[in-house]
Design an enzyme around this catalytic site. Structure first.
Site, short mmCIF file in Angstrom:
data_model
loop_
_atom_site.label_atom_id
_atom_site.label_comp_id
_atom_site.label_asym_id
_atom_site.label_seq_id
_atom_site.Cartn_x
_atom_site.Cartn_y
_atom_site.Cartn_z
N ASN A 9 12.13 9.27 71.60
CA ASN A 9 12.28 8.49 72.83
C ASN A 9 13.67 7.88 72.77
O ASN A 9 13.89 6.92 72.04
CB ASN A 9 11.20 7.40 72.88
N LYS A 11 15.25 6.25 75.00
CA LYS A 11 15.45 5.02 75.80
C LYS A 11 16.74 5.17 76.62
O LYS A 11 17.04 6.27 77.05
CB LYS A 11 15.47 3.79 74.88
N HIS A 94 5.28 2.72 78.61
CA HIS A 94 5.95 2.20 77.41
C HIS A 94 5.99 0.67 77.50
O HIS A 94 6.15 0.11 78.58
CB HIS A 94 7.36 2.78 77.30
N GLU A 96 8.24 -1.37 76.92
CA GLU A 96 9.45 -1.90 77.57
C GLU A 96 9.31 -1.84 79.09
O GLU A 96 9.83 -2.70 79.80
CB GLU A 96 10.69 -1.13 77.07
N GLU A 167 1.74 1.95 69.86
CA GLU A 167 3.02 1.33 69.53
C GLU A 167 2.89 -0.18 69.52
O GLU A 167 3.01 -0.82 70.58
CB GLU A 167 4.08 1.74 70.56
N GLY A 173 11.64 -1.16 67.35
CA GLY A 173 13.05 -1.54 67.26
C GLY A 173 13.31 -2.72 66.35
O GLY A 173 14.41 -3.27 66.33
N SER A 213 9.50 1.78 64.71
CA SER A 213 10.36 1.85 63.52
C SER A 213 10.02 3.00 62.56
O SER A 213 10.10 2.84 61.35
CB SER A 213 10.36 0.50 62.78
#
Ligand code: PGA
Length: 249
Positions: A9, A11, A94, A96, A167, A173, A213
């Site tokens: 991914n 991003k 996701h 985010e 996730e 991250g 991560s």
């Protein structure tokens, strides 16, 4: 691991030139294996990646789609537009997008429905709790609820193609990875929820990834767990060598 699939991914990183360089590098070191592999990239690089990976087993995915076919939705991209490019996967929900763009369980459900009804694209549905929810011991309730809402009115025949990515937001991250055992417990919860919503046979066919991560140094410990079928890799998928080390964990 029963349905091995590792996806990157990207991003909001890389331009067309970077994407092409990545694809050339990955192709030069990658050899076909039983593990499915995809890169989910920003819309503007999808075309470049689809052409660059043509003739290989490396697939391409988007990171979002709108649930309406067309209309006055400035800045959005429709399913037909993605189908035209020839992608195989699309990340949906996701964290985010849930956090910064107000995606709700309802809009996520509409997107998954649209994808299954009108395309062969495979949705990668992301679920996961935040740090506060984990500290309060609510992770199982949160994830089960996200999953049930996302899959409302999705039938068994459609859902067996689904990929679910667990996730935990606190691991995305941050460099902090869930331990293989923590990830396994949650992926098992997802599998059990799918069995409850459908049946054993269906839940066995669904791919369940861990994301947060994942890097070359921890990939094999995570992916060797029974209920974890692969990974959704953010930061470490930006570098072809790192991503390659993860896919051949
Ligand atoms: P990360 O991101 O690997 O950089 O933690 C994972 C993701 O957001 O999909």
């Amino acid at each position: 691991m029963r349905n091995p699939f590792i996806a990157g991914n990207w991003k909001m990183y890389k331009n067309k030139k970077d994407a092409l360089a990545f694809a050339e590098e990955l192709k030069s070191i990658y050899s076909n294996s039983d593990i499915k592999v995809a890169i989910c990239a920003p819309y503007t690089q999808l075309d470049t990646l689809v052409s660059a990976f043509k003739g290989t087993n490396i697939k391409v995915g988007a990171q979002n789609v709108h649930y309406e076919s067309e209309g006055a939705y400035t800045g959005e991209v429709s399913l037909d537009m993605l189908k035209e490019i020839g992608i195989d996967y699309c990340i949906i929900g996701h964290s985010e997008r849930r956090t910064y763009f107000n995606e709700t369980d309802e809009s996520i459900n509409k997107k998954i429905k649209k994808i299954f009804l009108e395309s062969d694209i495979v949705p990668i549905l992301c679920v996961g709790e935040n740090l506060k929810e984990r500290e309060d011991g609510l992770q199982e309730i949160i994830v089960k609820n996200q999953l049930e809402k996302a899959l409302t009115n999705i039938n068994a025949d459609e859902v067996k193609k689904l990929v679910v990515a667990y996730e935990p937001i606190w691991a995305i991250g941050t460099g902090i990875t869930a331990t293989p055992e923590e990830a396994e417990i949650m992926c098992k919860l997802i599998r059990d929820t799918l069995t409850m919503l459908y049946d054993d046979e269906i839940s066995d066919l669904i791919t369940i990834q861990y994301g947060g991560s994942v890097k070359p140094s921890n990939a094999s410990d995570i992916m060797n767990m029974d209920e974890i079928d692969g990974a959704l890799v953010g930061g470490a998928s930006l570098n072809a060598q790192d991503f390659f080390e993860i896919i051949r964990f």
